[in-house]
Design an enzyme around this catalytic site. Structure first.
Site, PDB file in Angstrom:
ATOM      1  CG  ASP A   1      -1.978  -1.060   1.228  1.00  0.00           C
ATOM      2  OD1 ASP A   1      -1.852  -2.020   0.448  1.00  0.00           O
ATOM      3  OD2 ASP A   1      -2.927  -0.946   2.033  1.00  0.00           O
TER       4      ASP A   1
ATOM      5  CE  LYS B   1      -5.038   1.997   3.009  1.00  0.00           C
ATOM      6  NZ  LYS B   1      -3.837   1.346   3.584  1.00  0.00           N
TER       7      LYS B   1
ATOM      8  CE  LYS C   1      -6.482  -1.406   3.114  1.00  0.00           C
ATOM      9  NZ  LYS C   1      -5.098  -1.894   3.360  1.00  0.00           N
TER      10      LYS C   1
END
Length: 224
Positions: A94, A158, A187
């Site tokens: 991430d 995300k 996400k």
């Protein structure tokens, strides 16, 4: 919407990113993830090898963060961080975008930053999620950042680090879904503490949830 506990757990990156996290806290997070069979355990890079070793014979992935939480590292450093994490056993990366360059209108720099990390991650057949830090962006910037994430070749966009001025909002997830289309993955992360919040994110279009309150949410689901 109603999911089984097992179904809901597979949306979750069970997260422990506190700077003061001890090995005991990391191990508790891992134990909980194994118990509920979450999608992953998300920890800081230092703990990747330890976590990956413990998750080796499970279905739970090891996830970590790079350029975290500010996104202001150089691309070269982000790539090196990602490769180091993968070599230590990470399955999912991430990364935080270069927020300042996005807000400066330098879209090509942001896209290239994403692309170079994506290429490094995909060369090892791993997943890249891109954190755009929605709480610092206008709606127009959220849309642009989401589209740049797709163009850069990442696997997920995300919402948040959870370390800035705010976390995930269902309306932001819905805006991101509109920007990236029906198939690209999203996400939602940051500030998701209760079952109704988790469901709101999923209904808005989230495919994965970054949560430190996974156990609380799953226990709440089990009672329903």
């Amino acid at each position: 919407m109603k999911l089984t506990v097992a179904q809901l757990a597979k949306y979750m990156d069970h997260t422990m990113l506190k700077p003061n996290a001890t090995q005991a806290m990391i191990d508790q997070c891992i134990d909980e993830a194994i118990k509920y069979n979450t999608a992953s355990v998300c920890i800081n890079p230092y703990w990747v090898k330890h976590t990956a070793d413990r998750l080796k014979d499970t279905d739970v992935n090891t996830c970590t963060v790079i350029g975290f939480p500010l996104g202001a590292s150089t691309t070269k450093i982000k790539v090196a961080e990602a490769v180091d994490a993968i070599e230590n056993g990470a399955d999912e990366i991430d990364m935080v975008i270069n927020i300042g360059e996005l807000k400066s209108g330098h879209q090509e720099i942001v896209e290239q930053d994403i692309r170079e990390v994506a290429q490094a991650v995909h060369a090892h057949h791993k997943l890249l999620k891109v954190i755009i830090e929605t709480c610092l962006l206008t709606d127009e910037e959220k849309t642009i950042a989401s589209k740049l994430t797709v163009a850069g070749g990442a696997d997920f966009v995300k919402t948040s680090t959870g370390f800035s001025t705010g976390g995930a909002k269902a309306e932001d997830v819905a805006l991101m879904r509109k920007a990236v289309g029906p198939d690209f993955k999203i996400k939602a992360s940051g500030g998701i503490h209760h079952l109704d919040e988790a469901y709101a994110m999923i209904e808005a279009g989230a495919n994965r949830l970054g949560v430190s309150a996974s156990v609380q949410i799953l226990e709440e689901a089990a009672r329903q």
